[in-house]
Design a protein around this motif. Structure first.
Motif, PDB file in Angstrom:
ATOM      1  N   LEU A 265       0.556  -1.742   0.136  1.00  0.00           N
ATOM      2  CA  LEU A 265      -0.194   0.371   0.465  1.00  0.00           C
ATOM      3  C   LEU A 265       0.842   0.789   0.401  1.00  0.00           C
ATOM      4  CD1 LEU A 265      -2.761  -0.233   2.704  1.00  0.00           C
ATOM      5  CD2 LEU A 265      -3.085  -0.938   0.414  1.00  0.00           C
ATOM      6  N   GLN A 266       0.501   2.004  -0.491  1.00  0.00           N
ATOM      7  CA  GLN A 266       1.253   3.297  -0.480  1.00  0.00           C
ATOM      8  C   GLN A 266       0.751   4.395   0.634  1.00  0.00           C
ATOM      9  OE1 GLN A 266       2.924   5.802  -4.436  1.00  0.00           O
ATOM     10  NE2 GLN A 266       1.170   6.986  -3.850  1.00  0.00           N
ATOM     11  N   LEU A 267       1.284   4.952   1.578  1.00  0.00           N
ATOM     12  CA  LEU A 267       1.108   6.177   2.345  1.00  0.00           C
ATOM     13  C   LEU A 267       2.060   7.524   1.563  1.00  0.00           C
ATOM     14  CD1 LEU A 267       1.195   3.615   5.829  1.00  0.00           C
ATOM     15  CD2 LEU A 267      -0.207   3.426   4.280  1.00  0.00           C
ATOM     16  N   VAL A 268       0.577   8.049   2.180  1.00  0.00           N
ATOM     17  CA  VAL A 268       1.134   9.589   1.949  1.00  0.00           C
ATOM     18  C   VAL A 268       1.444  10.612   3.356  1.00  0.00           C
ATOM     19  CG1 VAL A 268       0.493  11.646   0.401  1.00  0.00           C
ATOM     20  CG2 VAL A 268      -0.339   8.872  -0.730  1.00  0.00           C
ATOM     21  N   GLY A 269       2.540  11.284   2.780  1.00  0.00           N
ATOM     22  CA  GLY A 269       3.088  12.275   3.752  1.00  0.00           C
ATOM     23  C   GLY A 269       2.980  13.774   3.748  1.00  0.00           C
ATOM     24  N   HIS A 270       3.065  14.209   4.658  1.00  0.00           N
ATOM     25  CA  HIS A 270       3.851  15.593   4.254  1.00  0.00           C
ATOM     26  C   HIS A 270       5.020  15.666   5.493  1.00  0.00           C
ATOM     27  CE1 HIS A 270       0.363  17.873   3.006  1.00  0.00           C
ATOM     28  NE2 HIS A 270       0.606  17.510   1.757  1.00  0.00           N
ATOM     29  N   LEU A 271       6.162  16.263   4.765  1.00  0.00           N
ATOM     30  CA  LEU A 271       7.246  16.202   5.332  1.00  0.00           C
ATOM     31  C   LEU A 271       7.362  17.354   5.469  1.00  0.00           C
ATOM     32  CD1 LEU A 271       9.440  14.134   6.647  1.00  0.00           C
ATOM     33  CD2 LEU A 271      11.132  14.160   5.023  1.00  0.00           C
TER      34      LEU A 271
ATOM     35  N   GLU B  42      -3.738   4.754   0.176  1.00  0.00           N
ATOM     36  CA  GLU B  42      -4.581   3.395  -0.373  1.00  0.00           C
ATOM     37  C   GLU B  42      -4.853   2.791   0.885  1.00  0.00           C
ATOM     38  OE1 GLU B  42      -2.017   3.159  -4.212  1.00  0.00           O
ATOM     39  OE2 GLU B  42      -1.417   1.580  -2.897  1.00  0.00           O
ATOM     40  N   GLY B  43      -5.596   1.726   0.893  1.00  0.00           N
ATOM     41  CA  GLY B  43      -6.282   0.857   1.173  1.00  0.00           C
ATOM     42  C   GLY B  43      -7.498   0.549   1.266  1.00  0.00           C
ATOM     43  N   GLN B  44      -8.333  -0.599   0.941  1.00  0.00           N
ATOM     44  CA  GLN B  44      -9.713  -0.597   1.215  1.00  0.00           C
ATOM     45  C   GLN B  44     -10.360  -1.525   2.024  1.00  0.00           C
ATOM     46  OE1 GLN B  44     -11.899   0.481  -0.906  1.00  0.00           O
ATOM     47  NE2 GLN B  44     -10.133   1.852  -2.145  1.00  0.00           N
ATOM     48  N   PRO B  45     -11.353  -1.377   2.753  1.00  0.00           N
ATOM     49  CA  PRO B  45     -12.273  -0.074   2.526  1.00  0.00           C
ATOM     50  C   PRO B  45     -11.441   1.231   2.964  1.00  0.00           C
ATOM     51  CG  PRO B  45     -13.200  -1.446   4.464  1.00  0.00           C
ATOM     52  CD  PRO B  45     -11.654  -2.230   3.662  1.00  0.00           C
ATOM     53  N   ARG B  46     -12.512   2.123   2.164  1.00  0.00           N
ATOM     54  CA  ARG B  46     -12.072   3.526   3.210  1.00  0.00           C
ATOM     55  C   ARG B  46     -12.849   3.397   4.670  1.00  0.00           C
ATOM     56  NH1 ARG B  46      -7.792   4.850   1.111  1.00  0.00           N
ATOM     57  NH2 ARG B  46      -7.920   7.181   1.928  1.00  0.00           N
ATOM     58  N   GLN B  47     -12.165   4.701   4.940  1.00  0.00           N
ATOM     59  CA  GLN B  47     -12.454   5.184   6.051  1.00  0.00           C
ATOM     60  C   GLN B  47     -12.801   3.531   6.633  1.00  0.00           C
ATOM     61  OE1 GLN B  47     -11.744   8.038   4.711  1.00  0.00           O
ATOM     62  NE2 GLN B  47     -13.490   8.817   6.574  1.00  0.00           N
ATOM     63  N   PHE B  48     -12.114   2.703   7.099  1.00  0.00           N
ATOM     64  CA  PHE B  48     -11.600   1.921   7.920  1.00  0.00           C
ATOM     65  C   PHE B  48     -10.846   2.085   8.831  1.00  0.00           C
ATOM     66  CE2 PHE B  48     -10.586  -2.345   8.524  1.00  0.00           C
ATOM     67  CZ  PHE B  48     -11.548  -2.947   9.614  1.00  0.00           C
ATOM     68  N   GLU B  49     -11.576   1.472   9.937  1.00  0.00           N
ATOM     69  CA  GLU B  49     -10.197   2.252  11.072  1.00  0.00           C
ATOM     70  C   GLU B  49     -10.098   0.638  11.950  1.00  0.00           C
ATOM     71  OE1 GLU B  49      -8.849   4.399  13.861  1.00  0.00           O
ATOM     72  OE2 GLU B  49      -9.899   4.772  12.733  1.00  0.00           O
ATOM     73  N   ASP B  50      -8.670   0.569  11.936  1.00  0.00           N
ATOM     74  CA  ASP B  50      -8.617  -0.913  12.838  1.00  0.00           C
ATOM     75  C   ASP B  50      -7.184  -0.548  13.193  1.00  0.00           C
ATOM     76  OD1 ASP B  50      -7.518  -2.949  13.629  1.00  0.00           O
ATOM     77  OD2 ASP B  50      -7.984  -4.123  11.005  1.00  0.00           O
ATOM     78  N   PRO B  51      -6.934  -0.609  14.498  1.00  0.00           N
ATOM     79  CA  PRO B  51      -5.689  -0.393  15.140  1.00  0.00           C
ATOM     80  C   PRO B  51      -4.538  -1.196  14.861  1.00  0.00           C
ATOM     81  CG  PRO B  51      -7.538   0.043  16.613  1.00  0.00           C
ATOM     82  CD  PRO B  51      -8.085  -0.734  16.027  1.00  0.00           C
ATOM     83  N   ALA B  52      -5.178  -2.335  13.724  1.00  0.00           N
ATOM     84  CA  ALA B  52      -4.010  -3.493  13.886  1.00  0.00           C
ATOM     85  C   ALA B  52      -3.508  -3.012  12.604  1.00  0.00           C
ATOM     86  CB  ALA B  52      -4.490  -4.848  13.722  1.00  0.00           C
ATOM     87  N   GLN B  53      -3.837  -2.294  11.705  1.00  0.00           N
ATOM     88  CA  GLN B  53      -3.327  -1.868  10.284  1.00  0.00           C
ATOM     89  C   GLN B  53      -2.422  -0.399  10.868  1.00  0.00           C
ATOM     90  OE1 GLN B  53      -3.591  -3.296   7.045  1.00  0.00           O
ATOM     91  NE2 GLN B  53      -4.759  -4.615   8.511  1.00  0.00           N
ATOM     92  N   LYS B  54      -3.251   0.011  11.572  1.00  0.00           N
ATOM     93  CA  LYS B  54      -2.381   1.649  11.380  1.00  0.00           C
ATOM     94  C   LYS B  54      -1.698   1.678  12.578  1.00  0.00           C
ATOM     95  CE  LYS B  54      -6.443   5.175  12.026  1.00  0.00           C
ATOM     96  NZ  LYS B  54      -6.730   5.573  13.089  1.00  0.00           N
TER      97      LYS B  54
END
Length: 324
Positions: A41-47, A102-114
């Motif tokens: 998964l590609q994660l996007v940030g501001h550095l 990225e990541g499906q489904p959208r707006q999905f909250e999962d502490p393990a994924q975070k």
């Protein structure tokens, strides 16, 4: 000709104002968009870097996350900019399933994924030649997420929680209308997950509302309702995937405190969420720790200058003491 002249003047003034705003930001910190990967998964940030940044020098670095459903353009970037102004590399990023990541489904909250997202962010920062060590700062929900990170990842040298959301099994019934309602929410989440797996339909409810009781969080939610504050950030969606209920209700950062050896600063207030839990979390910490008790309402620590400045100054002091 007169109309063309006036239009041209307005355009020039507009460009000058825009340039002035950009230069004002540049005087304090420099921001660039970055990407990094986590499990394909590609994660996007501001550095954010200090305005006098020198790639040949070493700097402490901090990854930053915000509240439930928030995106990097909200409180994460607010704190990242403050830290960069004081000589720290700061990464505000979108968790998977949110914002530009990225990541499906959208707006999905999962502490393990975070947790996996946070670990990937640590890896990204560690591999920057100019980073001397990595810390973590979490506002609201991410304060709890950082507890998960600190428990499992000894690469983290310092953790700061700001107005952290620190629920546990004892407080959940009080927060969500009792045991019977908790059971109903979990069942609705499981049903939504089954429907998503079978049909690809992601059932969504409002994340925050002061009028709609079907929202995942109902009550005085001025930060999110105010379009001059968080509610006006166009990258943010006021949405909560219903299938998130089981994983969200299992979120228990209080359990992590006793296993954390990393230095931790807890910044909180009487007006922030679950102040008694914050004090208990602090007491349960096993390593070096500092409790900073400030004045202010919970949402004040998201974007109000006084609270953000006080929290940031304390965070910088703690980071510089533990990351050389």
């Amino acid at each position: 000709m007169k109309k063309i002249f006036i239009t041209t003047v307005i355009l020039v003034i507009s460009l000058a104002v825009t340039a002035q705003k950009e230069n004002s930001i540049q005087k304090n910190s420099i921001m660039k968009k970055v990407t990094f990967n986590r499990d394909n998964l590609q994660l996007v940030g501001h550095l954010f870097t200090p305005v006098d940044f020198n790639p040949n020098k070493k700097y402490p670095a901090v990854l930053i996350g915000g509240s439930l459903t928030s995106v990097k353009e909200q409180m994460a970037s607010t704190y990242a900019r403050k830290l960069a102004q004081q000589g720290i590399i700061a990464l505000a990023f979108d968790y998977s399933h949110y914002g530009e990541s990225e990541g499906q489904p959208r707006q999905f909250e999962d502490p393990a994924q975070k947790l996996k997202d946070l670990q990937a962010a640590v890896t990204y920062l560690e591999h920057l030649d100019y980073v001397s060590g990595v810390g973590a700062l979490g506002v609201c929900t991410s304060g709890g997420n950082m507890a998960y990170l600190a428990e499992t990842d000894d690469r983290i040298k310092a953790v700061i929680t700001v107005a952290a959301w620190l629920p546990n099994e004892e407080t959940l019934p009080l927060l969500y209308g009792g045991e019977e309602n908790l059971k109903t929410l979990r069942e609705s989440g499981n049903q939504a997950k089954e429907k998503y797996d079978a049909q690809g339909e992601n059932k969504i409810v409002l994340a925050y509302s002061d009028t709609d009781k079907t929202a995942s969080h109902f009550g005085p939610m001025e930060y999110y309702m105010d379009t001059t504050r968080g509610g006006g950030v166009e990258e943010w969606k006021n949405e909560f995937a219903t299938m998130s209920w089981p994983t969200w209700l299992d979120f228990n950062p209080m359990d992590k405190a006793k296993n954390i050896k990393t230095p931790v600063m807890v910044i909180h207030s009487d007006g922030s969420a679950l102040p008694d839990n914050a004090k208990q979390f602090y007491n349960d910490l096993e390593g070096k720790k500092e409790l900073v008790w400030l004045d202010g309402y919970h949402f004040d620590f998201y974007d109000q200058e006084k609270q953000v400045q006080e929290a940031s100054e304390n965070a910088v002091r703690f980071i510089k003491a533990h990351i050389q």
